[in-house]
Design a protein around this motif. Sequence first.
Motif, PDB file in Angstrom:
ATOM      1  N   SER A   1      30.254 -20.882  39.598  1.00 60.65           N
ATOM      2  CA  SER A   1      30.978 -21.608  38.561  1.00 60.65           C
ATOM      3  C   SER A   1      30.197 -22.886  38.269  1.00 60.65           C
ATOM      4  CB  SER A   1      32.376 -21.933  39.093  1.00 60.65           C
ATOM      5  OG  SER A   1      33.034 -22.830  38.244  1.00 60.65           O
TER       6      SER A   1
ATOM      7  N   THR B   1      36.000  -7.983  41.797  1.00 62.66           N
ATOM      8  CA  THR B   1      35.845  -8.019  40.341  1.00 62.66           C
ATOM      9  C   THR B   1      34.941  -9.179  39.963  1.00 62.66           C
ATOM     10  OG1 THR B   1      37.788  -9.404  40.118  1.00 62.66           O
ATOM     11  CG2 THR B   1      38.127  -7.036  39.902  1.00 62.66           C
ATOM     12  N   VAL B   2      34.490  -9.170  38.712  1.00 62.03           N
ATOM     13  CA  VAL B   2      33.599 -10.230  38.234  1.00 62.03           C
ATOM     14  C   VAL B   2      34.329 -11.569  38.312  1.00 62.03           C
ATOM     15  CG1 VAL B   2      32.242 -11.072  36.294  1.00 62.03           C
ATOM     16  CG2 VAL B   2      32.538  -8.616  36.633  1.00 62.03           C
ATOM     17  N   GLY B   3      33.682 -12.552  38.919  1.00 54.83           N
ATOM     18  CA  GLY B   3      34.269 -13.894  38.969  1.00 54.83           C
ATOM     19  C   GLY B   3      35.094 -14.153  40.209  1.00 54.83           C
ATOM     20  N   GLN B   4      35.306 -13.128  41.024  1.00 52.86           N
ATOM     21  CA  GLN B   4      36.089 -13.315  42.242  1.00 52.86           C
ATOM     22  C   GLN B   4      35.244 -14.028  43.293  1.00 52.86           C
ATOM     23  OE1 GLN B   4      38.009  -9.659  43.360  1.00 52.86           O
ATOM     24  NE2 GLN B   4      38.082 -10.268  45.515  1.00 52.86           N
ATOM     25  N   LYS B   5      35.863 -14.934  44.040  1.00 52.98           N
ATOM     26  CA  LYS B   5      35.091 -15.665  45.042  1.00 52.98           C
ATOM     27  C   LYS B   5      34.727 -14.738  46.204  1.00 52.98           C
ATOM     28  CE  LYS B   5      35.193 -19.615  48.094  1.00 52.98           C
ATOM     29  NZ  LYS B   5      36.002 -20.656  48.732  1.00 52.98           N
TER      30      LYS B   5
ATOM     31  N   SER C   1      28.120 -25.243  50.217  1.00 50.51           N
ATOM     32  CA  SER C   1      29.551 -24.968  50.357  1.00 50.51           C
ATOM     33  C   SER C   1      30.282 -24.756  49.023  1.00 50.51           C
ATOM     34  CB  SER C   1      30.212 -26.106  51.147  1.00 50.51           C
ATOM     35  OG  SER C   1      31.279 -25.591  51.875  1.00 50.51           O
ATOM     36  N   LYS C   2      29.519 -24.685  47.940  1.00 50.93           N
ATOM     37  CA  LYS C   2      30.153 -24.409  46.638  1.00 50.93           C
ATOM     38  C   LYS C   2      30.508 -22.921  46.565  1.00 50.93           C
ATOM     39  CE  LYS C   2      30.517 -28.323  44.811  1.00 50.93           C
ATOM     40  NZ  LYS C   2      29.613 -29.200  44.104  1.00 50.93           N
ATOM     41  N   PRO C   3      31.596 -22.584  45.846  1.00 47.88           N
ATOM     42  CA  PRO C   3      32.004 -21.177  45.785  1.00 47.88           C
ATOM     43  C   PRO C   3      30.932 -20.283  45.162  1.00 47.88           C
ATOM     44  CG  PRO C   3      33.611 -22.591  44.681  1.00 47.88           C
ATOM     45  CD  PRO C   3      32.482 -23.472  45.112  1.00 47.88           C
TER      46      PRO C   3
ATOM     47  N   CYS D   1      30.630 -18.852  50.121  1.00 56.75           N
ATOM     48  CA  CYS D   1      30.167 -20.164  49.706  1.00 56.75           C
ATOM     49  C   CYS D   1      28.652 -20.231  49.861  1.00 56.75           C
ATOM     50  CB  CYS D   1      30.774 -21.262  50.575  1.00 56.75           C
ATOM     51  SG  CYS D   1      32.550 -21.397  50.384  1.00 56.75           S
TER      52      CYS D   1
ATOM     53  N   LEU E   1      40.824 -20.588  42.971  1.00 60.34           N
ATOM     54  CA  LEU E   1      40.038 -19.363  43.164  1.00 60.34           C
ATOM     55  C   LEU E   1      40.727 -18.409  44.132  1.00 60.34           C
ATOM     56  CD1 LEU E   1      36.318 -20.564  43.358  1.00 60.34           C
ATOM     57  CD2 LEU E   1      37.542 -19.595  41.420  1.00 60.34           C
TER      58      LEU E   1
ATOM     59  N   LEU F   1      30.594 -16.580  43.362  1.00 60.89           N
ATOM     60  CA  LEU F   1      31.485 -15.618  42.716  1.00 60.89           C
ATOM     61  C   LEU F   1      30.776 -14.280  42.529  1.00 60.89           C
ATOM     62  CD1 LEU F   1      32.898 -17.989  39.931  1.00 60.89           C
ATOM     63  CD2 LEU F   1      33.657 -17.747  42.301  1.00 60.89           C
TER      64      LEU F   1
ATOM     65  N   LYS G   1      33.685 -28.471  37.911  1.00 61.15           N
ATOM     66  CA  LYS G   1      33.292 -27.191  37.315  1.00 61.15           C
ATOM     67  C   LYS G   1      32.526 -26.301  38.283  1.00 61.15           C
ATOM     68  CE  LYS G   1      33.582 -28.583  32.539  1.00 61.15           C
ATOM     69  NZ  LYS G   1      32.877 -29.139  31.372  1.00 61.15           N
ATOM     70  N   THR G   2      31.909 -26.907  39.301  1.00 57.39           N
ATOM     71  CA  THR G   2      31.247 -26.042  40.276  1.00 57.39           C
ATOM     72  C   THR G   2      32.262 -25.435  41.251  1.00 57.39           C
ATOM     73  OG1 THR G   2      30.630 -28.054  41.445  1.00 57.39           O
ATOM     74  CG2 THR G   2      28.903 -26.956  40.202  1.00 57.39           C
ATOM     75  N   TYR G   3      33.513 -25.925  41.189  1.00 49.54           N
ATOM     76  CA  TYR G   3      34.557 -25.304  42.021  1.00 49.54           C
ATOM     77  C   TYR G   3      35.474 -24.391  41.225  1.00 49.54           C
ATOM     78  CZ  TYR G   3      33.481 -27.872  46.252  1.00 49.54           C
ATOM     79  OH  TYR G   3      32.870 -28.348  47.383  1.00 49.54           O
TER      80      TYR G   3
ATOM     81  N   LYS H   1      37.241 -29.785  45.481  1.00 50.19           N
ATOM     82  CA  LYS H   1      37.258 -28.648  46.403  1.00 50.19           C
ATOM     83  C   LYS H   1      38.694 -28.200  46.663  1.00 50.19           C
ATOM     84  CE  LYS H   1      35.491 -27.408  50.982  1.00 50.19           C
ATOM     85  NZ  LYS H   1      34.190 -26.793  51.102  1.00 50.19           N
TER      86      LYS H   1
ATOM     87  N   PRO I   1      35.705 -22.684  37.022  1.00 52.22           N
ATOM     88  CA  PRO I   1      34.952 -22.686  35.769  1.00 52.22           C
ATOM     89  C   PRO I   1      35.679 -23.258  34.547  1.00 52.22           C
ATOM     90  CG  PRO I   1      35.645 -20.453  36.343  1.00 52.22           C
ATOM     91  CD  PRO I   1      36.001 -21.316  37.497  1.00 52.22           C
TER      92      PRO I   1
ATOM     93  N   PRO J   1      40.265 -13.517  38.477  1.00 55.47           N
ATOM     94  CA  PRO J   1      39.420 -14.066  37.411  1.00 55.47           C
ATOM     95  C   PRO J   1      39.878 -13.752  35.981  1.00 55.47           C
ATOM     96  CG  PRO J   1      38.062 -13.063  39.114  1.00 55.47           C
ATOM     97  CD  PRO J   1      39.472 -12.780  39.480  1.00 55.47           C
TER      98      PRO J   1
END
Lengths: 450, 673
Positions: free
Chosen positions: B311, B425-429, B360-362, B432, A288, B364, A69-71, A281, A73, A293
């Motif tokens: 996320s 946009t909202v939620g776009q990566k 290193s987590k995305p 990191c 992603l 957004l 979920k951290t990669y 990952k 949602p 989104p």
Amino acid sequence: MKRTYEKPIFLEQNVGFANKFQSGYYEKMTTKIDGVPVKDIMDNFGSPVFVFSEKTIRETIRKYNRAFKTYYPKIVFAWSYKTNYLGAICSVLHTEGSIAEVVSEFEYEKARNIGVSGDRIIFNGPYKRSGILKQAVEENAIINIDNFDEIYRIEEIALQLNKKIDVGIRINMNSGIYPQWTRFGFNYESGQAFSAAKRIAKSENLNLNGIHCHMGTYIVTTKAYMVETVKLVEFMKILEHQLEVDIEYLDLGGGFPSKNRLKGVYLPPDFTAPTIEEYAKAIGETLLANVSPEKFPTVYLESGRSIIDESGYLLTSVTASKRLLDGRKTYILDAGVNFLFTTTWYDIPVKVGIEIEGPAEDVTLYGPLCMNIDVVRENVKLPPLSPGTPLVFNPVGAYCVTQWMQFIEYRPNVVMISESGEVEIIREAETLEDVIARERIPERLTKFEL
Amino acid sequence: MILGVLIAVATFVDLNTGLCGIIAIGTAALFRIITKPSKGGYHPFDYYNPLLVGLSIGVRFKLSLLTFILILASAILTYVLTVVLKNLLGKYTALPVLSLPFVIVSSMVYLATLRSSNLFANVLIYHSPVTYFDLPIWINGYFFSLGAIFFSKNIIVGYLISGALLIHSRIMFFLSIAGYYTGALVTGEFNAAHTTTYQDMNYFNYILIAIAIGSIYLIPSIKSYVIALFAVLGSYVVLGATEVLFQNFSLPVFTLPFNITVLFFIYYSSIINSRLSTYTYLKNPESNLDYHINYTKRFELTFPGIALPFSGEWTISQAFNGLITHKGLWRYGVDFVIEDEQNQQFSGSADVLKNYYAFSKPVLSPIAGNVVEVINNIEDNAVGSINREDNWGNYVLIYDLRGFYVKVCHLEMGSVIPATGAYVTVGQKIGCCGNSGYSPTPHIHIQLQTGVNNNHPTIEFQFEQVADNNSNFFNRITPEKDMVLTPVFSSKKKKRIFELLLGDLMEFSIDDGNSKKNETIEVILDENGASCLKCGAALLYFEVHKNVFRFYKYFGPTSSILKYFFHAIPSIPLCDNNLIWTDRLSLNISLRGFMKNFILILQSFYWDIADNNVNCKFTGNYKFETHNITRLLSREVGSTKSEVKIHDKKFIEHIRIQKNGSIININRIKEKN
Ligand SMILES: Cc1ncc(COP(=O)(O)O)c(C=O)c1O
């Protein structure tokens, strides 16, 4: 401690091994599970006995959820019932938010019986009996169609019920792994999957809203999942553009490896298999990078063995030892391949359940079945074991308690150690009544004299 | 409704007056029809000025051909004046025309007719006041003044109007009394003549001022009451002055003091504090207040809302005014880290960057907007060390059209995706999580600022559409240290299910235990283009706001299937997660009759004396329960429980409502293909 007498033998010296790990078997001991002594469990619940650690299950599924979920949602784990459908095990996973993934009438009914509502069940499999398929449709289950004949059958049901049904399709693809499973679902690269999707999109009574792919099992490369995800997203976009359907979910199936040792692989899985973070990952970043989104689909993961294997133990006892003509030492255990189906692929790690001293020796472990195939471990280094010594097989949480058989023996107790350390039975040992309950002996055969 | 009927009755106590009024309305309406090319809307409020003018002629002259022509002429004049004034005032202010056209035209009519000797043949004899009960003069004075609003000297009319006020709105009724006596006492004191005071019919101006300011144009509250009473005081001067002035021409002052005072005071109030004003007038002041409280508490935006910049589940390690670095100009910043069940941020050795869950987590984008600035080449620090030179590390600065900038910092070197100028946009990566800049361990820092530079102050904000680690869903939440938050993304399927389209028809059966009937509900657009459900005379407004479907306004009868919908389903988050959420309802939806009105009067003094919350909880992916509890001074005065099942294609399948011991079942009737 009183030392037991052990007959002297000649041992071949394995210099390198002995030097590095000393006498080797100190590592090979599991005297407690979650703090509960193995001996106590066997005294209270008999031998053999399956033991599950609730703590391990919960820690694992939480870790998986956190990683994925951290990669990305919109991840939902779907518990693959075939891996382990004991009610208590499924319930632990359902309390952690996993929905159910079933592949047969029996599994569907089991999930419903445990309390999972139809709309939280993913119904897969190459053959879904019409009766249960109809029930699944009525209960709004998430159904992944496997073949063209199933499309026609489901359409028929929809007509009968006068309903427009959401359905997904299972596809198979070349994701660079061997063997490629092509017998399940519609093939992607050949265009079969698109034909199936088109057929569904044309139907008045069906609405295509999902794509499923389960590539195989024990897949030790994250690359395969990247390819799978790319292809699923690509297919989703093709369908949305060309057929004007709205794909609401992608189901990536299962297949992550457990920490069990595949036969013929020299290094332990900690070295060969990627971590769950790495799988997360690979999948999450691919999603992603390729979907905007507003269009994020729900992603189901049907991981089975990887989640449950480590949490399961089989405690068994040595019943006798025997030296074969070639000098090899063998032991006969009270559990065999009847309960350890996965020995077909795995050299399941085995450890001694109490403290024992003495030099380790290469031995073979047999089960109690009066059959030549009943070999639990061909070759494992163990210290001298006297009858009654407990042995601990782990991991055995996946597939063992579903594929076990009632052959010659009664199936044993299954217990679970709760997070607070209580040991509870979650499946009672079978008795004669259980085994013969469904038998009918015609009246004319009930009397005989010998 | 009731008010209208009573006023009609009151007017008809004097037939001549009433007839003149009707003629005036008829004339104005006819004039409108003649002059308007196509069928137009119906504006009942454009006709009360002509009505008043008609009445004012009726009290003076007997109906005759001449009078008739006079009414014709003045009604048209009044109507024209009304439309013109309304247009002018509407263009430059938000002020109403009140009864200004009436005052202007009636004064002119009275003046003009002073010379029309022919008309005076028809002059009415002076009516002397008619009373029935021997009540003290200061009581009768109030009723006479009320009657005088409709030119009547018969006290019965006063009784009727007073009764109508009481039935229509207690708040209006109390204000009529408060306004009258405040005005009368002050005037009496000044004029040193209390007896004559209570005979001055022009005091109805005090009553109208108190009602109009205290409850109609302003939302009833302590403030509106105080402003109303001060306006009444102020109007003493206006009333006195106009009376003296108008007496020279034998003119009554009509509602001139009322018009002047009210216009000034409501204009003032709207400048000083726009939250006092009534924007949509509903049934009565109580309804306005009810709607206003609920709307404010439910939807009012205090600070800008943005999405979480990641996320999954992250923990706030430092919030606004944080002890470590969120100080001074930079006090409105939030830091996020990932923790496991043992509240550790890493697994394995704490010295290795890669062992940190966050690393290193995305990351957004929390908003939609254009990227203004990007830094991507600052090295990530080793665990425990910090970079004081480039203290923001790698970051992305995005401009939001609402007028602020969002900065997301400490990103991993080389991970930033968008280039300057790109639209995200909202939620776009966008990159990191890293450990660059003033960051000893990997975390995300986010802040809103008023400009692009470092010295632009940060501003307070909230996060939108989030869940905490106990599955509570929040439409908006102010970040606090140690909160564990997850962004809630919508479920495509549920969004589809709650996508109600113009013209959609749905049929339901409703069974309250006594009777069962079927109702058809249609999705329509109202004249302003707002979507609503329509069933008979009832309208229920809905919207999908981000990931939430919600109802927000109900018009219609006290009992309707749509009202049950609102009651059972104030809102639904459209997501896959089984969440718990709270909402609130206006009292109008939960209660009826005395208790509702009683609470509203109290709430006009203090909102929080009562609350009307709804606790909601998903019990399955397509099922939820709601529990509405109304509390007065923390004591429960009403409770309604509902179970709702979502339909698999569109909207709702079933609702079971349990209220005051009775059970109401609403079921979707299956449409035939
Ligand atoms: C459709 C499907 N999903 C999920 C699984 C679980 O796979 P694994 O245990 O490899 O994760 C299987 C196993 O065969 C399967 O057939």
